[in-house]
Write a protein that holds these residues in place. Structure first.
Motif, PDB file in Angstrom:
ATOM      1  N   GLN A  39       0.833  -1.186   0.000  1.00 28.86           N
ATOM      2  CA  GLN A  39       0.000   0.000   0.000  1.00 28.86           C
ATOM      3  C   GLN A  39       0.878   1.250   0.000  1.00 28.86           C
ATOM      4  O   GLN A  39       1.693   1.446   0.893  1.00 28.86           O
ATOM      5  CB  GLN A  39      -0.933   0.018   1.205  1.00 28.86           C
ATOM      6  N   ALA A  40       0.699   2.062  -1.012  1.00 24.88           N
ATOM      7  CA  ALA A  40       1.396   3.335  -1.109  1.00 24.88           C
ATOM      8  C   ALA A  40       0.519   4.428  -0.516  1.00 24.88           C
ATOM      9  O   ALA A  40      -0.707   4.287  -0.463  1.00 24.88           O
ATOM     10  CB  ALA A  40       1.721   3.642  -2.565  1.00 24.88           C
ATOM     11  N   PRO A  41       1.116   5.530  -0.067  1.00 25.88           N
ATOM     12  CA  PRO A  41       0.325   6.618   0.512  1.00 25.88           C
ATOM     13  C   PRO A  41      -0.773   7.100  -0.430  1.00 25.88           C
ATOM     14  O   PRO A  41      -0.523   7.362  -1.604  1.00 25.88           O
ATOM     15  CB  PRO A  41       1.360   7.712   0.753  1.00 25.88           C
ATOM     16  N   GLY A  42      -1.980   7.190   0.088  1.00 26.50           N
ATOM     17  CA  GLY A  42      -3.099   7.666  -0.696  1.00 26.50           C
ATOM     18  C   GLY A  42      -3.662   6.674  -1.686  1.00 26.50           C
ATOM     19  O   GLY A  42      -4.563   7.025  -2.460  1.00 26.50           O
ATOM     20  N   LYS A  43      -3.168   5.457  -1.690  1.00 27.57           N
ATOM     21  CA  LYS A  43      -3.639   4.452  -2.631  1.00 27.57           C
ATOM     22  C   LYS A  43      -4.223   3.251  -1.901  1.00 27.57           C
ATOM     23  O   LYS A  43      -3.986   3.047  -0.711  1.00 27.57           O
ATOM     24  CB  LYS A  43      -2.498   4.001  -3.545  1.00 27.57           C
ATOM     25  N   GLU A  44      -4.986   2.471  -2.637  1.00 26.21           N
ATOM     26  CA  GLU A  44      -5.571   1.260  -2.081  1.00 26.21           C
ATOM     27  C   GLU A  44      -4.506   0.179  -1.909  1.00 26.21           C
ATOM     28  O   GLU A  44      -3.515   0.130  -2.632  1.00 26.21           O
ATOM     29  CB  GLU A  44      -6.677   0.740  -3.000  1.00 26.21           C
ATOM     30  N   ARG A  45      -4.738  -0.671  -0.940  1.00 26.07           N
ATOM     31  CA  ARG A  45      -3.888  -1.841  -0.762  1.00 26.07           C
ATOM     32  C   ARG A  45      -4.018  -2.742  -1.981  1.00 26.07           C
ATOM     33  O   ARG A  45      -5.129  -3.008  -2.445  1.00 26.07           O
ATOM     34  CB  ARG A  45      -4.304  -2.578   0.509  1.00 26.07           C
ATOM     35  N   GLU A  46      -2.911  -3.212  -2.507  1.00 26.20           N
ATOM     36  CA  GLU A  46      -2.959  -4.023  -3.703  1.00 26.20           C
ATOM     37  C   GLU A  46      -2.189  -5.326  -3.543  1.00 26.20           C
ATOM     38  O   GLU A  46      -1.198  -5.409  -2.813  1.00 26.20           O
ATOM     39  CB  GLU A  46      -2.439  -3.249  -4.925  1.00 26.20           C
ATOM     40  N   PHE A  47      -2.640  -6.315  -4.253  1.00 29.22           N
ATOM     41  CA  PHE A  47      -2.049  -7.634  -4.246  1.00 29.22           C
ATOM     42  C   PHE A  47      -0.693  -7.630  -4.925  1.00 29.22           C
ATOM     43  O   PHE A  47      -0.500  -6.979  -5.955  1.00 29.22           O
ATOM     44  CB  PHE A  47      -2.999  -8.599  -4.964  1.00 29.22           C
ATOM     45  N   VAL A  48       0.244  -8.388  -4.358  1.00 24.97           N
ATOM     46  CA  VAL A  48       1.569  -8.544  -4.949  1.00 24.97           C
ATOM     47  C   VAL A  48       1.810  -9.992  -5.372  1.00 24.97           C
ATOM     48  O   VAL A  48       2.115 -10.268  -6.531  1.00 24.97           O
ATOM     49  CB  VAL A  48       2.675  -8.100  -3.979  1.00 24.97           C
ATOM     50  N   ALA A  49       1.674 -10.924  -4.429  1.00 26.27           N
ATOM     51  CA  ALA A  49       1.951 -12.328  -4.722  1.00 26.27           C
ATOM     52  C   ALA A  49       1.332 -13.208  -3.652  1.00 26.27           C
ATOM     53  O   ALA A  49       1.106 -12.772  -2.528  1.00 26.27           O
ATOM     54  CB  ALA A  49       3.456 -12.585  -4.792  1.00 26.27           C
ATOM     55  N   THR A  50       1.089 -14.458  -3.993  1.00 25.60           N
ATOM     56  CA  THR A  50       0.597 -15.428  -3.026  1.00 25.60           C
ATOM     57  C   THR A  50       1.206 -16.789  -3.333  1.00 25.60           C
ATOM     58  O   THR A  50       1.576 -17.072  -4.476  1.00 25.60           O
ATOM     59  CB  THR A  50      -0.946 -15.490  -3.028  1.00 25.60           C
ATOM     60  N   ILE A  51       1.308 -17.628  -2.305  1.00 34.09           N
ATOM     61  CA  ILE A  51       1.930 -18.934  -2.445  1.00 34.09           C
ATOM     62  C   ILE A  51       1.142 -19.962  -1.655  1.00 34.09           C
ATOM     63  O   ILE A  51       0.628 -19.672  -0.568  1.00 34.09           O
ATOM     64  CB  ILE A  51       3.412 -18.877  -1.993  1.00 34.09           C
ATOM     65  N   SER A  52       1.044 -21.167  -2.203  1.00 34.00           N
ATOM     66  CA  SER A  52       0.274 -22.231  -1.581  1.00 34.00           C
ATOM     67  C   SER A  52       0.935 -22.740  -0.315  1.00 34.00           C
ATOM     68  O   SER A  52       2.088 -22.436  -0.014  1.00 34.00           O
ATOM     69  CB  SER A  52       0.076 -23.382  -2.570  1.00 34.00           C
ATOM     70  N   ASP A  90       7.408   0.966  -7.039  1.00 30.45           N
ATOM     71  CA  ASP A  90       7.290  -0.113  -6.065  1.00 30.45           C
ATOM     72  C   ASP A  90       7.297   0.404  -4.632  1.00 30.45           C
ATOM     73  O   ASP A  90       7.098  -0.381  -3.699  1.00 30.45           O
ATOM     74  CB  ASP A  90       8.425  -1.124  -6.233  1.00 30.45           C
ATOM     75  N   THR A  91       7.546   1.671  -4.448  1.00 34.13           N
ATOM     76  CA  THR A  91       7.575   2.258  -3.112  1.00 34.13           C
ATOM     77  C   THR A  91       6.223   2.098  -2.428  1.00 34.13           C
ATOM     78  O   THR A  91       5.197   2.517  -2.959  1.00 34.13           O
ATOM     79  CB  THR A  91       7.952   3.737  -3.187  1.00 34.13           C
ATOM     80  N   ALA A  92       6.231   1.476  -1.254  1.00 30.25           N
ATOM     81  CA  ALA A  92       4.998   1.201  -0.522  1.00 30.25           C
ATOM     82  C   ALA A  92       5.346   0.514   0.785  1.00 30.25           C
ATOM     83  O   ALA A  92       6.487   0.106   1.007  1.00 30.25           O
ATOM     84  CB  ALA A  92       4.067   0.302  -1.343  1.00 30.25           C
ATOM     85  N   VAL A  93       4.346   0.381   1.639  1.00 32.94           N
ATOM     86  CA  VAL A  93       4.460  -0.502   2.788  1.00 32.94           C
ATOM     87  C   VAL A  93       4.019  -1.888   2.336  1.00 32.94           C
ATOM     88  O   VAL A  93       2.941  -2.041   1.758  1.00 32.94           O
ATOM     89  CB  VAL A  93       3.599  -0.026   3.970  1.00 32.94           C
ATOM     90  N   TYR A  94       4.845  -2.869   2.594  1.00 31.15           N
ATOM     91  CA  TYR A  94       4.558  -4.239   2.182  1.00 31.15           C
ATOM     92  C   TYR A  94       4.097  -5.057   3.374  1.00 31.15           C
ATOM     93  O   TYR A  94       4.713  -5.035   4.435  1.00 31.15           O
ATOM     94  CB  TYR A  94       5.799  -4.875   1.552  1.00 31.15           C
ATOM     95  N   TYR A  95       3.008  -5.796   3.175  1.00 30.80           N
ATOM     96  CA  TYR A  95       2.384  -6.571   4.236  1.00 30.80           C
ATOM     97  C   TYR A  95       2.365  -8.053   3.901  1.00 30.80           C
ATOM     98  O   TYR A  95       2.089  -8.436   2.764  1.00 30.80           O
ATOM     99  CB  TYR A  95       0.933  -6.128   4.444  1.00 30.80           C
ATOM    100  N   LEU A 102      -5.572 -18.988  -2.777  1.00 35.84           N
ATOM    101  CA  LEU A 102      -4.675 -18.107  -3.519  1.00 35.84           C
ATOM    102  C   LEU A 102      -5.426 -16.909  -4.092  1.00 35.84           C
ATOM    103  O   LEU A 102      -5.331 -16.604  -5.275  1.00 35.84           O
ATOM    104  CB  LEU A 102      -3.987 -18.895  -4.634  1.00 35.84           C
ATOM    105  N   ALA A 103      -6.138 -16.226  -3.239  1.00 34.57           N
ATOM    106  CA  ALA A 103      -6.928 -15.080  -3.668  1.00 34.57           C
ATOM    107  C   ALA A 103      -6.054 -13.851  -3.855  1.00 34.57           C
ATOM    108  O   ALA A 103      -5.023 -13.685  -3.193  1.00 34.57           O
ATOM    109  CB  ALA A 103      -8.025 -14.784  -2.653  1.00 34.57           C
ATOM    110  N   GLN A 104      -6.493 -12.976  -4.758  1.00 35.87           N
ATOM    111  CA  GLN A 104      -5.809 -11.713  -4.973  1.00 35.87           C
ATOM    112  C   GLN A 104      -6.488 -10.557  -4.251  1.00 35.87           C
ATOM    113  O   GLN A 104      -6.059  -9.413  -4.392  1.00 35.87           O
ATOM    114  CB  GLN A 104      -5.713 -11.413  -6.470  1.00 35.87           C
ATOM    115  N   HIS A 105      -7.516 -10.854  -3.484  1.00 31.91           N
ATOM    116  CA  HIS A 105      -8.242  -9.837  -2.733  1.00 31.91           C
ATOM    117  C   HIS A 105      -7.844  -9.892  -1.266  1.00 31.91           C
ATOM    118  O   HIS A 105      -7.764 -10.962  -0.672  1.00 31.91           O
ATOM    119  CB  HIS A 105      -9.749 -10.026  -2.875  1.00 31.91           C
ATOM    120  N   ALA A 106      -7.632  -8.735  -0.684  1.00 28.25           N
ATOM    121  CA  ALA A 106      -7.201  -8.658   0.704  1.00 28.25           C
ATOM    122  C   ALA A 106      -8.200  -9.296   1.656  1.00 28.25           C
ATOM    123  O   ALA A 106      -7.818  -9.799   2.709  1.00 28.25           O
ATOM    124  CB  ALA A 106      -6.956  -7.204   1.100  1.00 28.25           C
TER     125      ALA A 106
END
Length: 122
Positions: A39-52, A90-95, A102-106
């Motif tokens: 999540q970057a300042p002022g932007k929505e949280r977005e999916f990066v990657a997921t693993i089984s 790519d600058t953002a806080v990574y969670y 394996l959903a792409q939705h938070a």
């Protein structure tokens, strides 16, 4: 207590690399799908990657373009995100997060860390 802690963020120049780590406690890491969001300042949280759960399947956001690799070490209750060829966008806080698919939705994840800041300078 349930806890998920990210580390490894920092300041890197355009084109540089970082490896983010996710350490789990209070929950059984191997029982869950793991994911990374940002999540970057002022932007929505977005999916990066997921693993089984077993690490044999993964999904990535389109902007990764082969630059990022998600991994996990269930024996250590840790997950990782290797980020190469980083760009200023790519600058953002990574969670780090855990869920059941394996959903792409938070909304599909329920164990969240506090995040680690990644800043890529131009």
């Amino acid at each position: 207590q349930v806890q998920t802690v990210e580390s490894g963020g920092g300041l890197v120049q355009d084109g540089g690399s970082l490896r983010l780590s996710c350490a789990a406690s209070g929950w059984t890491f191997s029982d869950y799908v793991m994911a990374w969001f940002r999540q970057a300042p002022g932007k929505e949280r977005e999916f990066v990657a997921t693993i089984s759960r077993d690490g044999r399947a993964a999904d990535y956001a389109g902007f990764v373009k082969g630059r990022f690799t998600i991994r996990r070490d269930n024996a250590k209750n840790e997950g990782y995100l290797q980020m190469n060829s980083l760009k200023p966008e790519d600058t953002a806080v990574y969670y780090c997060a855990a869920g059941f698919s394996l959903a792409q939705h938070a909304g599909g994840y329920f164990y969240w860390g506090q995040g680690t800041q990644v800043t890529v300078s131009s």
